[in-house]
Design an enzyme around this catalytic site. Structure first.
Site, PDB file in Angstrom:
ATOM      1  N   GLU A 438       9.171  46.345  48.957  1.00 55.67           N
ATOM      2  CA  GLU A 438       7.611  45.570  48.615  1.00 55.67           C
ATOM      3  C   GLU A 438       7.358  47.133  48.044  1.00 55.67           C
ATOM      4  O   GLU A 438       6.583  47.367  48.572  1.00 55.67           O
ATOM      5  CB  GLU A 438       7.164  45.330  49.659  1.00 55.67           C
ATOM      6  CG  GLU A 438       7.591  43.838  50.235  1.00 55.67           C
ATOM      7  CD  GLU A 438       6.627  42.492  48.782  1.00 55.67           C
ATOM      8  OE1 GLU A 438       5.306  43.424  48.673  1.00 55.67           O
ATOM      9  OE2 GLU A 438       7.221  41.944  48.396  1.00 55.67           O
TER      10      GLU A 438
HETATM   11  C1  LIG Z   1      17.607  42.705  49.270  1.00 54.32           C
HETATM   12  C2  LIG Z   1      16.390  43.299  48.158  1.00 54.32           C
HETATM   13  C3  LIG Z   1      15.463  42.485  48.319  1.00 54.32           C
HETATM   14  C4  LIG Z   1      14.419  42.207  47.575  1.00 54.32           C
HETATM   15  N1  LIG Z   1      13.301  41.372  47.549  1.00 54.32           N
HETATM   16  C5  LIG Z   1      12.689  41.135  46.449  1.00 54.32           C
HETATM   17  C6  LIG Z   1      12.158  40.297  45.700  1.00 54.32           C
HETATM   18  O1  LIG Z   1      12.018  39.528  46.414  1.00 54.32           O
HETATM   19  N2  LIG Z   1      11.123  40.437  45.303  1.00 54.32           N
HETATM   20  C7  LIG Z   1      10.979  41.028  43.664  1.00 54.32           C
HETATM   21  O2  LIG Z   1      10.645  40.802  42.952  1.00 54.32           O
HETATM   22  N3  LIG Z   1      11.983  42.002  44.101  1.00 54.32           N
HETATM   23  C8  LIG Z   1      13.114  42.094  45.641  1.00 54.32           C
HETATM   24  N4  LIG Z   1      13.119  43.742  45.882  1.00 54.32           N
HETATM   25  C9  LIG Z   1      13.344  44.404  44.582  1.00 54.32           C
HETATM   26  C10 LIG Z   1      12.827  45.795  45.146  1.00 54.32           C
HETATM   27  O3  LIG Z   1      11.299  45.339  45.777  1.00 54.32           O
HETATM   28  C11 LIG Z   1      13.083  47.307  44.449  1.00 54.32           C
HETATM   29  O4  LIG Z   1      14.708  47.349  44.449  1.00 54.32           O
HETATM   30  C12 LIG Z   1      11.879  48.539  44.800  1.00 54.32           C
HETATM   31  O5  LIG Z   1      10.603  47.742  44.512  1.00 54.32           O
HETATM   32  C13 LIG Z   1      12.815  49.360  44.086  1.00 54.32           C
HETATM   33  O6  LIG Z   1      12.757  49.050  42.895  1.00 54.32           O
HETATM   34  P1  LIG Z   1      14.130  49.552  42.033  1.00 54.32           P
HETATM   35  O7  LIG Z   1      15.491  48.691  43.167  1.00 54.32           O
HETATM   36  O8  LIG Z   1      14.147  49.167  40.485  1.00 54.32           O
HETATM   37  O9  LIG Z   1      13.684  51.273  42.270  1.00 54.32           O
HETATM   38  P2  LIG Z   1      13.564  52.529  41.592  1.00 54.32           P
HETATM   39  O10 LIG Z   1      11.899  51.940  40.714  1.00 54.32           O
HETATM   40  O11 LIG Z   1      14.068  52.648  40.425  1.00 54.32           O
HETATM   41  O12 LIG Z   1      13.521  53.872  41.804  1.00 54.32           O
HETATM   42  C14 LIG Z   1      14.349  54.875  43.063  1.00 54.32           C
HETATM   43  C15 LIG Z   1      13.774  56.488  42.925  1.00 54.32           C
HETATM   44  O13 LIG Z   1      12.589  56.722  42.901  1.00 54.32           O
HETATM   45  C16 LIG Z   1      11.535  56.236  43.270  1.00 54.32           C
HETATM   46  N5  LIG Z   1      10.489  55.840  42.166  1.00 54.32           N
HETATM   47  C17 LIG Z   1      10.339  55.489  41.448  1.00 54.32           C
HETATM   48  N6  LIG Z   1       8.882  56.193  40.782  1.00 54.32           N
HETATM   49  C18 LIG Z   1       8.768  56.088  41.681  1.00 54.32           C
HETATM   50  C19 LIG Z   1       7.016  56.692  41.346  1.00 54.32           C
HETATM   51  N7  LIG Z   1       6.153  56.779  40.511  1.00 54.32           N
HETATM   52  N8  LIG Z   1       7.095  57.845  42.098  1.00 54.32           N
HETATM   53  C20 LIG Z   1       7.788  58.274  43.074  1.00 54.32           C
HETATM   54  N9  LIG Z   1       8.906  57.895  43.472  1.00 54.32           N
HETATM   55  C21 LIG Z   1      10.007  56.944  42.640  1.00 54.32           C
HETATM   56  C22 LIG Z   1      11.851  55.420  44.383  1.00 54.32           C
HETATM   57  O14 LIG Z   1      10.906  55.838  45.458  1.00 54.32           O
HETATM   58  C23 LIG Z   1      13.336  55.320  44.661  1.00 54.32           C
HETATM   59  O15 LIG Z   1      13.603  56.458  45.573  1.00 54.32           O
HETATM   60  C24 LIG Z   1      14.595  43.478  46.433  1.00 54.32           C
HETATM   61  C25 LIG Z   1      15.327  44.584  46.622  1.00 54.32           C
HETATM   62  C26 LIG Z   1      16.270  44.537  47.999  1.00 54.32           C
HETATM   63  C27 LIG Z   1      17.730  45.346  47.646  1.00 54.32           C
END
Ligand SMILES: Cc1cc2nc3c(=O)[nH]c(=O)nc-3n(C[C@H](O)[C@H](O)[C@H](O)COP(=O)(O)OP(=O)(O)OC[C@H]3O[C@@H](n4cnc5c(N)ncnc54)[C@H](O)[C@@H]3O)c2cc1C
Length: 596
Positions: A438
């Site tokens: 989220e």
């Molecule tokens: C168990 C689980 C359940 C989930 N359930 C759902 C679901 O039901 N539906 C759904 O759609 N998604 C879901 N997700 C996805 C989840 O919302 C994302 O993993 C999350 O939003 C982070 O995206 P990412 O993993 O691509 O990380 P990234 O976006 O690659 O981020 C990696 C790091 O970079 C930082 N970062 C990235 N962009 C910025 C920025 N602009 N400013 C500062 N820091 C930044 C982040 O804070 C983080 O520390 C789920 C994930 C997991 C692991």
């Protein structure tokens, strides 16, 4: 590892801090009388404690599993979900016209906390379904509302949120899933969504996926994203289930925590196209998703609070049983570890942070009720603005807090905390996801800086600070050493937060990298000061009750002591955070990328 809902504290916050009596006067909230609310919470506590909590540890040991495109959930989940749905718990805060109980968010919020204390992995199915219901209520057509909302509220079906793709996590501008119009009002959806919570399971007969996708002529970036309903099984006009849609679960993830909740990879359209219908207007999907995300982000904040409460209860129980070492002041033999001052410090820290976060979140829920139901538009607007400021704080701060609390929970257990059988380690592992999904804590902090502070020149933040100052003035009127100490720290905290709001607003354009270097610390500072504010309000009420000889004196004395602890140990960090934000960005940004 039992869970006993902290009903006394919950009812105290609901009644004394979040002003149930005021919420109860709002149109549509008349049923939420204090007696009814107490009865609802007691009933919910029973269900969560007796039915859901016992499934938490077994679900971690034997997670949901995938086989031939289907997912079998952990033992007992299917039956517990039936009990949850049949008792109407999915519908607590949803409109009665669609089968819900139509109670205020202030009543649903403790219920959500209890469910998450009992079992975060189980609670997720309801959290995502709430999000889907919210999105349909906001942007769905009359026909979509009629067709989908009631079965979601009654738990006949469940809902999901499909945002994430391999290349699109925090950055939803990168969403690539395609939606091709068919000329008959439907679209064919093609693409891969990853990490979809409860994207496939065996707990309900249908799953309603809400999916972000792009139509062929959509503009690039977030302005070209639309929202679609893609049911697992098509739904006939009479509400019965039709053909299987072309959305399939190709695998589920193996995870650090929340293992019982299936996290699915969903493939849309591999066999000709998944049929979807547009929600609202094309290209406004992200806007609708944001409405849904506000609800879901608040819900994840509640997950943090629920988890922290459970970890705290478990640590207290262990600390009373585990005998180790003599007391520092001398004792005839080894004592229970709860007698050691440092164990006390950890337990007080866990308790104070959990209570502060609970108070802030419930107050936020009350503001959301005022924002939705108050008869005067100006009051609705003012409360909405404060609620929206609080949402990233409730999500970001409460979840970071829960990780700290769960870590202390392990520490209280010593070596037994590191061993899986006590369950303390599970809370620590489960907590980690809460600061990620989220929107990570950094994404919440970006929201707090950009949309919630800079956009209005800090006006809402300052209006909240004026209320904090009013509490400080009330504290000044009372002759009491604890309340005086709380006032000193709250004053220092509000001064620090005001300085940071001024700094953020003044530098957002001229030195944007410096401002965002401190964004997460600003979120933490806001959480500490606003949580501390609620604890100060709680201490004031507790003192009045003690003076009036009204109710449970031990509870009120503990409340004042806990508020004092929060002031001395949490609020006291405020000025250090201010320094790191206002004067510490140079260090954050000092090295070149190559130097890492
Ligand atoms: C168990 C689980 C359940 C989930 N359930 C759902 C679901 O039901 N539906 C759904 O759609 N998604 C879901 N997700 C996805 C989840 O919302 C994302 O993993 C999350 O939003 C982070 O995206 P990412 O993993 O691509 O990380 P990234 O976006 O690659 O981020 C990696 C790091 O970079 C930082 N970062 C990235 N962009 C910025 C920025 N602009 N400013 C500062 N820091 C930044 C982040 O804070 C983080 O520390 C789920 C994930 C997991 C692991």
């Amino acid at each position: 590892m039992t869970y006993n809902a902290p009903l006394k504290d919950m009812l105290f916050v609901v009644n004394e801090l979040a002003n149930l009596s005021e919420i109860n006067q709002l149109p549509g909230c008349e049923d939420a009388t204090p007696d009814t609310v107490e009865a609802v919470l007691e009933e919910n506590a029973k269900f969560c404690g007796e039915v859901v909590a016992p499934l938490n540890h077994p679900g971690d040991k034997e997670p949901s599993y995938w086989h031939d495109g289907q997912v079998t959930t952990s033992k007992g989940f299917k039956e517990a979900f039936r009990g949850f749905a049949d008792a109407g718990w999915q519908g607590v805060q949803h409109p009665a016209e669609f089968g819900g109980q139509g109670l205020p968010k202030l009543v649903a919020t403790p219920c959500i906390e209890m469910l998450n204390s009992a079992n975060i992995a189980f609670a997720l199915v309801g959290l995502l379904t709430d999000g889907a219901i919210e999105a349909l209520l906001t942007a769905g057509s009359a026909e979509q509302k009629t067709r989908f909302i009631e079965p979601l509220i009654t738990g006949k079906w469940t809902g999901t949120m499909n945002l994430t793709e391999p290349q699109a996590g925090s950055d939803l501008a990168a969403v690539r899933t395609r939606a091709v119009p068919q000329g008959d009002g439907t679209y064919k959806i093609f693409g891969t969504k990853i990490f979809i919570t409860y994207g496939e399971h065996d707990m309900a007969e249908n799953i309603i996926h809400l999916v972000l996708a792009r139509t062929p002529d959509a503009p690039p970036g977030v302005k070209g994203i639309s929202l679609f309903i893609v049911p697992k099984f098509m739904v006939n006009d009479d509400g019965s289930l039709g053909e299987r849609n072309d959305v399939h679960c190709v695998s589920i993830e193996h995870k650090l925590g929340i293992k019982a909740s299936p996290t699915a990879v969903l493939q849309f359209g591999d066999h000709g196209g998944a049929i979807g219908t547009l929600v609202g207007e094309e290209n406004r999907g992200l806007e609708y998703m944001f409405i849904m995300m506000n609800a879901a982000r608040f819900g994840v904040g509640m997950q943090g609070i629920g988890l922290a409460e459970r970890a705290y209860q478990q640590a207290v129980a262990f600390a009373k049983e585990r005998i180790q070492s003599r007391a520092v002041e001398g004792s005839s033999g080894p004592v229970a570890i709860i007698n050691h001052p440092d164990v006390r410090r950890m337990l007080m820290s866990m308790r104070a942070q959990t209570e502060a976060a609970r108070a802030l979140a419930y107050v936020g829920a009350g503001l959301s009720d005022l924002a939705h139901s108050h008869p005067e538009e100006a009051t609705r607007k003012a409360n909405l603005a404060v609620y929206e400021y609080l949402v990233p704080v409730i999500k970001g701060w409460s979840t970071e807090m829960s990780e700290n609390v769960a870590r202390d929970g392990v520490q209280v257990h010593g070596g037994m905390g590191f061993i899986e059988e006590t369950g303390a380690a599970q809370h620590y592992r489960d907590a980690k996801i809460l600061t990620i999904y989220e929107g990570t804590t950094a994404i919440q902090a970006n929201d707090l800086v950009g949309r919630k502070t800079v956009r209005d020149g800090g006006a809402v933040a300052r209006s909240i600070l004026a209320q904090v100052r009013a509490t400080e003035a009330q504290l000044a009127e009372v002759q009491d050493a604890d309340l005086a100490a709380i006032r000193t720290q709250l004053g220092a905290g509000s001064a620090a937060l005001e300085a940071v709001v001024d700094y953020v607003v003044a530098n957002a354009k001229s030195d944007v990298r410096a401002v965002f270097a401190g964004s997460v610390l600003y979120l933490k500072l806001a959480g500490i000061v606003l949580g501390g504010w609620q604890m100060a309000r709680a201490a004031l009420v507790a003192r009045q009750k003690l003076e009036a000889g009204d109710g449970d004196a031990a509870f009120y004395r503990a409340k004042i002591a806990t508020a004092r602890f929060f002031a001395d140990h949490q609020l006291a960090q405020a000025d250090g955070l201010r320094h790191a934000i206002v004067d510490g960005s140079a260090g954050v940004l000092a090295l070149d990328v190559e130097q890492f």
